[in-house]
Design an enzyme around this catalytic site. Structure first.
Site, PDB file in Angstrom:
ATOM      1  N   LYS A  77      28.745 107.659  41.526  1.00 14.03           N
ATOM      2  CA  LYS A  77      27.739 107.218  40.547  1.00 14.03           C
ATOM      3  C   LYS A  77      26.396 106.967  41.213  1.00 14.03           C
ATOM      4  N   CYS A 166      30.874  88.762  30.630  1.00 11.89           N
ATOM      5  CA  CYS A 166      31.282  89.278  31.937  1.00 11.89           C
ATOM      6  C   CYS A 166      31.515  88.174  32.962  1.00 11.89           C
ATOM      7  N   MET A 167      30.464  87.421  33.269  1.00 12.35           N
ATOM      8  CA  MET A 167      30.551  86.464  34.377  1.00 12.35           C
ATOM      9  C   MET A 167      30.601  85.006  33.933  1.00 12.35           C
ATOM     10  N   MET A 334      37.282  91.112  35.906  1.00 13.34           N
ATOM     11  CA  MET A 334      37.431  90.889  34.464  1.00 13.34           C
ATOM     12  C   MET A 334      38.856  90.563  34.014  1.00 13.34           C
ATOM     13  N   GLY A 371      30.133  91.959  38.191  1.00 16.24           N
ATOM     14  CA  GLY A 371      30.140  93.306  37.647  1.00 16.24           C
ATOM     15  C   GLY A 371      28.837  94.047  37.826  1.00 16.24           C
ATOM     16  N   GLN A 372      27.774  93.457  37.316  1.00 11.24           N
ATOM     17  CA  GLN A 372      26.507  94.186  37.275  1.00 11.24           C
ATOM     18  C   GLN A 372      25.674  93.918  38.541  1.00 11.24           C
TER      19      GLN A 372
HETATM   20  N1  LIG Z   1      35.966  96.657  25.309  1.00 11.04           N
HETATM   21  C1  LIG Z   1      35.245  96.148  26.298  1.00 11.04           C
HETATM   22  N2  LIG Z   1      33.949  95.817  26.084  1.00 11.04           N
HETATM   23  C2  LIG Z   1      33.243  95.278  27.090  1.00 11.04           C
HETATM   24  C3  LIG Z   1      33.806  95.075  28.364  1.00 11.04           C
HETATM   25  C4  LIG Z   1      35.165  95.439  28.561  1.00 11.04           C
HETATM   26  O1  LIG Z   1      35.735  95.297  29.660  1.00 11.04           O
HETATM   27  N3  LIG Z   1      35.840  95.960  27.501  1.00 11.04           N
HETATM   28  N4  LIG Z   1      33.056  94.539  29.362  1.00 11.04           N
HETATM   29  C5  LIG Z   1      31.910  93.704  29.028  1.00 11.04           C
HETATM   30  C6  LIG Z   1      31.052  93.553  30.219  1.00 11.04           C
HETATM   31  S1  LIG Z   1      31.798  92.932  31.616  1.00 11.04           S
HETATM   32  C7  LIG Z   1      29.754  93.872  30.231  1.00 11.04           C
HETATM   33  S2  LIG Z   1      28.828  93.530  31.630  1.00 11.04           S
HETATM   34  C8  LIG Z   1      29.090  94.406  29.029  1.00 11.04           C
HETATM   35  C9  LIG Z   1      28.005  95.452  29.322  1.00 11.04           C
HETATM   36  O2  LIG Z   1      27.477  95.857  28.131  1.00 11.04           O
HETATM   37  P1  LIG Z   1      26.024  96.523  27.951  1.00 11.04           P
HETATM   38  O3  LIG Z   1      25.033  95.794  28.729  1.00 11.04           O
HETATM   39  O4  LIG Z   1      25.776  96.595  26.502  1.00 11.04           O
HETATM   40  O5  LIG Z   1      26.291  97.986  28.538  1.00 11.04           O
HETATM   41  P2  LIG Z   1      25.338  98.999  29.298  1.00 11.04           P
HETATM   42  O6  LIG Z   1      25.802 100.367  28.985  1.00 11.04           O
HETATM   43  O7  LIG Z   1      25.285  98.643  30.720  1.00 11.04           O
HETATM   44  O8  LIG Z   1      23.945  98.760  28.626  1.00 11.04           O
HETATM   45  C10 LIG Z   1      22.752  98.855  29.322  1.00 11.04           C
HETATM   46  C11 LIG Z   1      21.724  99.472  28.424  1.00 11.04           C
HETATM   47  O9  LIG Z   1      20.445  99.447  29.083  1.00 11.04           O
HETATM   48  C12 LIG Z   1      19.884 100.746  29.101  1.00 11.04           C
HETATM   49  N5  LIG Z   1      19.097 100.833  30.345  1.00 11.04           N
HETATM   50  C13 LIG Z   1      19.436 101.369  31.517  1.00 11.04           C
HETATM   51  N6  LIG Z   1      18.478 101.165  32.434  1.00 11.04           N
HETATM   52  C14 LIG Z   1      17.496 100.480  31.839  1.00 11.04           C
HETATM   53  C15 LIG Z   1      16.272  99.927  32.274  1.00 11.04           C
HETATM   54  O10 LIG Z   1      15.871 100.073  33.426  1.00 11.04           O
HETATM   55  N7  LIG Z   1      15.559  99.214  31.378  1.00 11.04           N
HETATM   56  C16 LIG Z   1      15.976  99.049  30.105  1.00 11.04           C
HETATM   57  N8  LIG Z   1      15.230  98.309  29.316  1.00 11.04           N
HETATM   58  N9  LIG Z   1      17.108  99.597  29.645  1.00 11.04           N
HETATM   59  C17 LIG Z   1      17.881 100.267  30.500  1.00 11.04           C
HETATM   60  C18 LIG Z   1      21.059 101.685  29.030  1.00 11.04           C
HETATM   61  O11 LIG Z   1      20.669 102.936  28.493  1.00 11.04           O
HETATM   62  C19 LIG Z   1      22.038 100.929  28.129  1.00 11.04           C
HETATM   63  O12 LIG Z   1      21.806 101.189  26.780  1.00 11.04           O
HETATM   64  O13 LIG Z   1      30.068  94.996  28.193  1.00 11.04           O
HETATM   65  C20 LIG Z   1      31.122  94.180  27.805  1.00 11.04           C
HETATM   66  N10 LIG Z   1      31.942  94.921  26.854  1.00 11.04           N
HETATM   67  N1  LIG Z   2      32.973 102.591  37.511  1.00 11.99           N
HETATM   68  C1  LIG Z   2      32.498 101.458  37.006  1.00 11.99           C
HETATM   69  N2  LIG Z   2      32.331 100.397  37.809  1.00 11.99           N
HETATM   70  C2  LIG Z   2      31.887  99.241  37.284  1.00 11.99           C
HETATM   71  C3  LIG Z   2      31.521  99.138  35.919  1.00 11.99           C
HETATM   72  C4  LIG Z   2      31.662 100.294  35.103  1.00 11.99           C
HETATM   73  O1  LIG Z   2      31.345 100.293  33.911  1.00 11.99           O
HETATM   74  N3  LIG Z   2      32.165 101.421  35.684  1.00 11.99           N
HETATM   75  N4  LIG Z   2      31.075  97.961  35.413  1.00 11.99           N
HETATM   76  C5  LIG Z   2      30.771  96.839  36.292  1.00 11.99           C
HETATM   77  C6  LIG Z   2      30.972  95.586  35.564  1.00 11.99           C
HETATM   78  S1  LIG Z   2      29.713  94.972  34.615  1.00 11.99           S
HETATM   79  C7  LIG Z   2      32.091  94.841  35.689  1.00 11.99           C
HETATM   80  S2  LIG Z   2      32.237  93.385  34.853  1.00 11.99           S
HETATM   81  C8  LIG Z   2      33.151  95.217  36.647  1.00 11.99           C
HETATM   82  C9  LIG Z   2      34.554  95.102  36.067  1.00 11.99           C
HETATM   83  O2  LIG Z   2      35.460  95.400  37.058  1.00 11.99           O
HETATM   84  P1  LIG Z   2      37.018  95.163  36.860  1.00 11.99           P
HETATM   85  O3  LIG Z   2      37.278  93.841  36.292  1.00 11.99           O
HETATM   86  O4  LIG Z   2      37.698  95.491  38.130  1.00 11.99           O
HETATM   87  O5  LIG Z   2      37.383  96.294  35.786  1.00 11.99           O
HETATM   88  P2  LIG Z   2      38.161  96.343  34.397  1.00 11.99           P
HETATM   89  O6  LIG Z   2      38.653  97.732  34.270  1.00 11.99           O
HETATM   90  O7  LIG Z   2      37.327  95.816  33.300  1.00 11.99           O
HETATM   91  O8  LIG Z   2      39.399  95.342  34.541  1.00 11.99           O
HETATM   92  C10 LIG Z   2      40.088  95.124  35.736  1.00 11.99           C
HETATM   93  C11 LIG Z   2      41.582  95.054  35.571  1.00 11.99           C
HETATM   94  O9  LIG Z   2      41.992  93.930  34.823  1.00 11.99           O
HETATM   95  C12 LIG Z   2      43.313  94.224  34.465  1.00 11.99           C
HETATM   96  N5  LIG Z   2      43.854  93.243  33.517  1.00 11.99           N
HETATM   97  C13 LIG Z   2      43.921  93.307  32.169  1.00 11.99           C
HETATM   98  N6  LIG Z   2      44.551  92.215  31.680  1.00 11.99           N
HETATM   99  C14 LIG Z   2      44.905  91.448  32.736  1.00 11.99           C
HETATM  100  C15 LIG Z   2      45.620  90.211  32.873  1.00 11.99           C
HETATM  101  O10 LIG Z   2      46.056  89.577  31.911  1.00 11.99           O
HETATM  102  N7  LIG Z   2      45.788  89.748  34.130  1.00 11.99           N
HETATM  103  C16 LIG Z   2      45.360  90.414  35.230  1.00 11.99           C
HETATM  104  N8  LIG Z   2      45.606  89.876  36.417  1.00 11.99           N
HETATM  105  N9  LIG Z   2      44.701  91.581  35.129  1.00 11.99           N
HETATM  106  C17 LIG Z   2      44.472  92.093  33.898  1.00 11.99           C
HETATM  107  C18 LIG Z   2      43.213  95.639  33.934  1.00 11.99           C
HETATM  108  O11 LIG Z   2      44.449  96.295  33.946  1.00 11.99           O
HETATM  109  C19 LIG Z   2      42.198  96.249  34.884  1.00 11.99           C
HETATM  110  O12 LIG Z   2      42.801  97.083  35.865  1.00 11.99           O
HETATM  111  O13 LIG Z   2      32.979  96.549  37.072  1.00 11.99           O
HETATM  112  C20 LIG Z   2      31.666  96.856  37.517  1.00 11.99           C
HETATM  113  N10 LIG Z   2      31.757  98.167  38.089  1.00 11.99           N
HETATM  114  S1  SF4 Z   3      26.570  99.799  43.995  1.00 12.09           S
HETATM  115 FE1  SF4 Z   3      28.559 100.252  43.049  1.00 12.09          FE
HETATM  116  S2  SF4 Z   3      28.144 102.035  41.765  1.00 12.09           S
HETATM  117 FE2  SF4 Z   3      26.444 101.889  43.213  1.00 12.09          FE
HETATM  118  S3  SF4 Z   3      27.036 103.188  44.939  1.00 12.09           S
HETATM  119 FE3  SF4 Z   3      27.697 101.095  45.411  1.00 12.09          FE
HETATM  120  S4  SF4 Z   3      29.821 101.025  44.743  1.00 12.09           S
HETATM  121 FE4  SF4 Z   3      28.880 102.799  43.734  1.00 12.09          FE
HETATM  122 MO   LIG Z   4      30.379  93.128  33.428  1.00 12.84          MO
END
Ligand SMILES: Nc1nc2c(c(=O)[nH]1)N[C@H]1C(S)=C(S)[C@@H](COP(=O)(O)OP(=O)(O)OC[C@H]3O[C@@H](n4cnc5c(=O)[nH]c(N)nc54)[C@H](O)[C@@H]3O)O[C@H]1N2
Ligand SMILES: Nc1nc2c(c(=O)[nH]1)N[C@H]1C(S)=C(S)[C@@H](COP(=O)(O)OP(=O)(O)OC[C@H]3O[C@@H](n4cnc5c(=O)[nH]c(N)nc54)[C@H](O)[C@@H]3O)O[C@H]1N2
Ligand code: SF4
Ligand SMILES: [Mo]
Length: 747
Positions: A77, A166-167, A334, A371-372
């Site tokens: 990525k 998220c956090m 998460m 995460g972010q």
């Molecule tokens: N079902 C499910 N839903 C989840 C989660 C999950 O595990 N399961 N995880 C949750 C978590 S941990 C998170 S962090 C949230 C994330 O949820 P979102 O923040 O809604 O997801 P993103 O796709 O990161 O959204 C970022 C947006 O900013 C835009 N963007 C990118 N770069 C820039 C920039 O430089 N400036 C501006 N202004 N815009 C930009 C992108 O096009 C995108 O539309 O989702 C949550 N939702």
């Molecule tokens: N490639 C990629 N990397 C990312 C992101 C992305 O969108 N794509 N998003 C970023 C963001 S904002 C976040 S928050 C992180 C999230 O990073 P992670 O939290 O590592 O990712 P997830 O896939 O949301 O969930 C992690 C694991 O939680 C497990 N899980 C579900 N239920 C339970 C439970 O009850 N107990 C336990 N112990 N585990 C459970 C799921 O099986 C899954 O494997 O990743 C960050 N990095």
């Molecule tokens: S910050 Fe995360 S997404 Fe970006 S290169 Fe490093 S491991 Fe990959």
């Molecule tokens: Mo997140």
């Protein structure tokens, strides 16, 4: 220029040869580029340093920064960021919705319309009728500024952001245990630990470069153990010595059971406990060690193994591995946070470190993975949530408000003392017509919120002004105004990753069309809304940064020494960092390392966030999820990520190599369940929850536990969040994305 997977692997291999020290920020360089510019990857909380190669004013390639913690490594990525910048979907002009359609407008029109709508709502219904919804991907300067603009300028604490999804549970966990947010350890602990305890984190897909470091540590020393707790056999679980494939939502008991084992096996650290720990129950009453041990009696492995869904023997092994190891490092994400008991899960993980004294030493730390890229530095540290103020202070405390009022130069007691609405309450208030105007920055809530269908009506009703880079983001279907922002390396600012490391995203290129820096958009908008210009005296993000450094300096965050000049030269510095000659802090709360602790302090550790200087071991009971599986909805649905896609896909779906590998969402189904339902790999199945239904192609195998299904949530055409539940943790207000009940039907 983009890279194929093969090129990428070659490039990664070549990077080790690329360690010419001290690459200046903008140096003439070979490799067919005009110059390399230093930045941070815009995706995950690993916060990899990157070098952006620019030719003729365009980014043509991205490689790892050999001087940052990632030592030149990137995942796919990060390496494929260049094509995202030039995607045809970039928003390059302001847009205003007219007759139902978003149409080009001038900056003046878009800004004036937004300012007028906000002003009218505030004048008529009060400041709490408007809000801000930001992001852990916005720059620190942007979030600090937006939070000040709304809290001090418009007098509403309705300042939220996606870190609530998220956090928030990690924030709640750290603040209840240590009295202060943010991890105390650092990434270097990975190289020094002898036991990884990975809980609810698919590190290999979500923090890939950290995972390489974990795998390298294990490879270099066969004595290193890896425990993974996850209801799925993820790629992360594949390197585990012990994989506890728990029942989703039922593993709080596991954490207490491991504590039980630690005491039974005499692997606790009585001296550390005596000096530095304080036991408390859910009513915040203090307890003795003996009472804590009594509480743990209910969690003997034999008593709770069935609830957790693993064998008692494996629980004994996990407790012993953690306790016997000279150093243990917990990493979680998460799977712990996105739960109605996310804060408790965080507390219980920290407990394991506090009862064994495995904290504040190389290789030993309770380390929450963020995460972010800037959820820590941008949102948590600057106080970009509705209950927070900058640098670990909270709205509810008058003393904190008064400190911040003084620092911001506004009258004493002029900040609104009432915490604002948390994210789900904010969107609920939009449904009810109580919040009429929302400004969003760098987030896509119409795709990422749980139980989405419930919140659509509010988003339709509310005046939404969105600072959004890509026209296909789902939220723009609800936007009334769209502001085109400079993206990633088109502007300068700071990101703070998981380990308290602040690093600069340098400006490498100009933004296209009429895009503007978001700092500039916010200041302009605030001025037009009538915010006192003296509150926002910034011409660029450097000015904001310098004020923010100053604001931190009277708190334990103190990073006054992290100047812009240093950030330009160095590849990231860990706070606290009080002076310009301070090297930054690897481990907090430790005398000799943490600059907040006087050199002559009598004890080795000081948990100064809590009044008695001790960290709290919490007695948190097992609790099931909000919506467990039952006879009618017999499956548990969990959602999460795949390695190549980022969240709502707006960026990663612009990269052909990535899109090819994950064109659409699917459902993982256990093979025993599939056999029972007569579903074969590739068949379509319908998932039905109490909130919605959707069809996915089945991937049958042994990844998920029987009774569990997993759906990745990146696909804008298959919004799994129409099915997820919006139950929240009562402490952190974070939704339980990880667990809801569903049915599975062959179609
Ligand atoms: N079902 C499910 N839903 C989840 C989660 C999950 O595990 N399961 N995880 C949750 C978590 S941990 C998170 S962090 C949230 C994330 O949820 P979102 O923040 O809604 O997801 P993103 O796709 O990161 O959204 C970022 C947006 O900013 C835009 N963007 C990118 N770069 C820039 C920039 O430089 N400036 C501006 N202004 N815009 C930009 C992108 O096009 C995108 O539309 O989702 C949550 N939702
Ligand atoms: N490639 C990629 N990397 C990312 C992101 C992305 O969108 N794509 N998003 C970023 C963001 S904002 C976040 S928050 C992180 C999230 O990073 P992670 O939290 O590592 O990712 P997830 O896939 O949301 O969930 C992690 C694991 O939680 C497990 N899980 C579900 N239920 C339970 C439970 O009850 N107990 C336990 N112990 N585990 C459970 C799921 O099986 C899954 O494997 O990743 C960050 N990095
Ligand atoms: S910050 Fe995360 S997404 Fe970006 S290169 Fe490093 S491991 Fe990959
Ligand atoms: Mo997140």
């Amino acid at each position: 220029m983009s890279l194929s997977r093969r090129d990428f692997i070659k490039q990664v291999a070549a990077l080790s040869a690329l360690t010419a020290l001290g690459i200046p920020t903008k140096a003439k360089a070979g490799d067919g580029v005009d110059f390399w510019s230093k930045a941070v990857c815009r995706y995950c909380g690993t916060g990899c340093g990157v070098m952006v190669g620019v030719k003729d004013g365009k980014v043509i390639t991205v490689k790892g920064d050999p001087n940052n913690h990632n030592k030149g490594l990137l995942c796919l990525k990060g390496a494929l960021l260049a094509p995202v910048i030039y995607a045809k979907e970039r928003v390059t002009k302001p847009l205003i919705r007219r007759n139902g359609k978003l149409e080009p407008a001038s900056w003046d029109e878009a800004l004036d319309l937004t300012a007028r709508k906000f002003r009218e709502s505030i004048d008529k219904f009060g400041p709490d009728s408007v809000g801000y919804y930001g992001s852990g991907q916005a720059l620190t300067e942007e979030t600090y500024l937006a939070s000040k603009m709304f809290k001090a300028g418009l007098k509403t604490n309705n300042v939220e952001g996606n870190p609530r999804l998220c956090m928030a549970s990690a924030v709640g966990g750290y603040t209840t245990t240590f009295g202060k947010d943010e991890p105390c350890g650092c990434f270097e602990d990975i190289d020094a630990t002898s036991c990884f305890f990975i809980f609810g984190s698919n590190t290999s897909e979500c923090h890939p470069v950290l995972f390489r470091r974990i795998a390298a540590r294990k490879q270099n020393d066969p004595k290193v153990k890896v425990i993974v707790v996850d209801p799925r056999t993820t790629n992360t679980a594949r390197i585990a010595d012990l994989h506890l494939r728990v029942k989703a939502g039922n593993d709080l008991a596991l954490l207490n059971a491991m504590a039980y084992v630690i005491f039974k096996e005499e692997l606790d650290d009585p001296r550390f406990i005596r000096k530095y720990v304080h036991f408390k129950d859910n009513g915040k009453n203090s307890h003795s060690l003996e009472e804590y041990l009594q509480f743990l009696e209910e969690y003997a492995p034999e008593k709770v193994a069935d609830t957790i869904g693993v064998s008692a023997e494996d629980i004994w092994t996990a407790g012993r591995m953690f306790g016997e190891s000279p150093a243990s490092l917990s990493l979680w994400c998460m799977g712990a946070n996105q739960r109605t008991r996310g804060v408790w899960a965080n507390n219980l993980i920290s407990n394991l470190h506090l009862i064994t004294g495995k904290i504040g030493k190389p290789g030993s730390s309770p380390f929450s993975l963020t995460g972010q890229p800037n959820a820590c530095g941008g949102v948590r540290d600057t106080g970009g949530l509705s209950h927070l103020l900058p640098a670990g202070r909270v709205i509810a405390k008058r003393e904190h408000r008064n400190q911040v009022e003084k620092q911001w130069g506004i009258p004493k007691d002029s900040l609104n003392p009432k915490p604002g609405l948390h994210t789900m309450a904010l969107f609920e208030a939009m449904n009810k017509g109580k919040v009429n105007c929302l400004l969003t920055l760098c987030t896509n809530p119409a795709h990422s919120l749980p139980n989405l269908l419930k919140y659509n009506s509010g988003m339709k009703k509310c005046f939404m002004a969105c600072i959004e880079a890509f026209s296909d983001a789902k939220t723009l279907e609800f936007a009334d105004v769209v502001f085109p922002p400079s993206f990633w390396v088109e502007r300068e600012g700071v990101f703070g990753c998981s380990e308290r490391r602040y690093a600069l995203v340098g400006k490498a290129i100009d933004a296209p069309g009429e895009c503007r820096d978001s700092v500039n958009i916010l200041v302009d908008l605030a001025t037009r809304m009538g915010v006192d210009p003296k509150l926002l005296p910034y011409k660029d993000s450097t000015d904001v940064w310098n004020e923010w450094r100053e604001v931190s300096s009277i708190t334990p965050y103190n990073f006054k020494g992290i100047t812009r000049e240093r950030l330009r030269k160095e590849s990231g510095i860990l706070w606290p960092c009080p002076t310009e000659d301070h090297p930054g802090t690897k481990r907090r709360y430790v005398r000799g390392e943490d600059p907040n602790i006087p050199k002559d302090y009598p004890n080795k550790y000081w948990f100064y966030g809590n009044p008695d200087g001790r960290a709290i071991v919490w007695m948190r009971p097992q609790k099931p999820p909000a919506e467990p599986a039952d006879a009618e909805y017999p499956f548990v649905l969990t959602t999460g990520r795949v390695i190549d896609h980022w969240h709502t896909g707006t960026m990663t779906n612009k990269v052909p190599e990535i899109n090819k590998s994950f064109p659409e969402a699917y459902v993982e189904l256990n093979d025993q369940d599939a056999a029972r339902l007569k579903v074969q790999n590739g068949d379509n199945v319908e998932l039905i929850s109490r909130r919605g239904a959707m069809v996915f192609q089945a991937r049958v195998g042994d990844v998920c536990n029987p009774g569990l299904v997993f759906v990745p949530w990146f696909d804008p055409d298959k919004l799994i969040n129409e099915l997820t539940i919006d139950a929240i943790d009562p402490g952190s207000k974070q939704p339980e994305f990880k667990i809801c009940a569903c049915k599975v039907r062959k179609v």
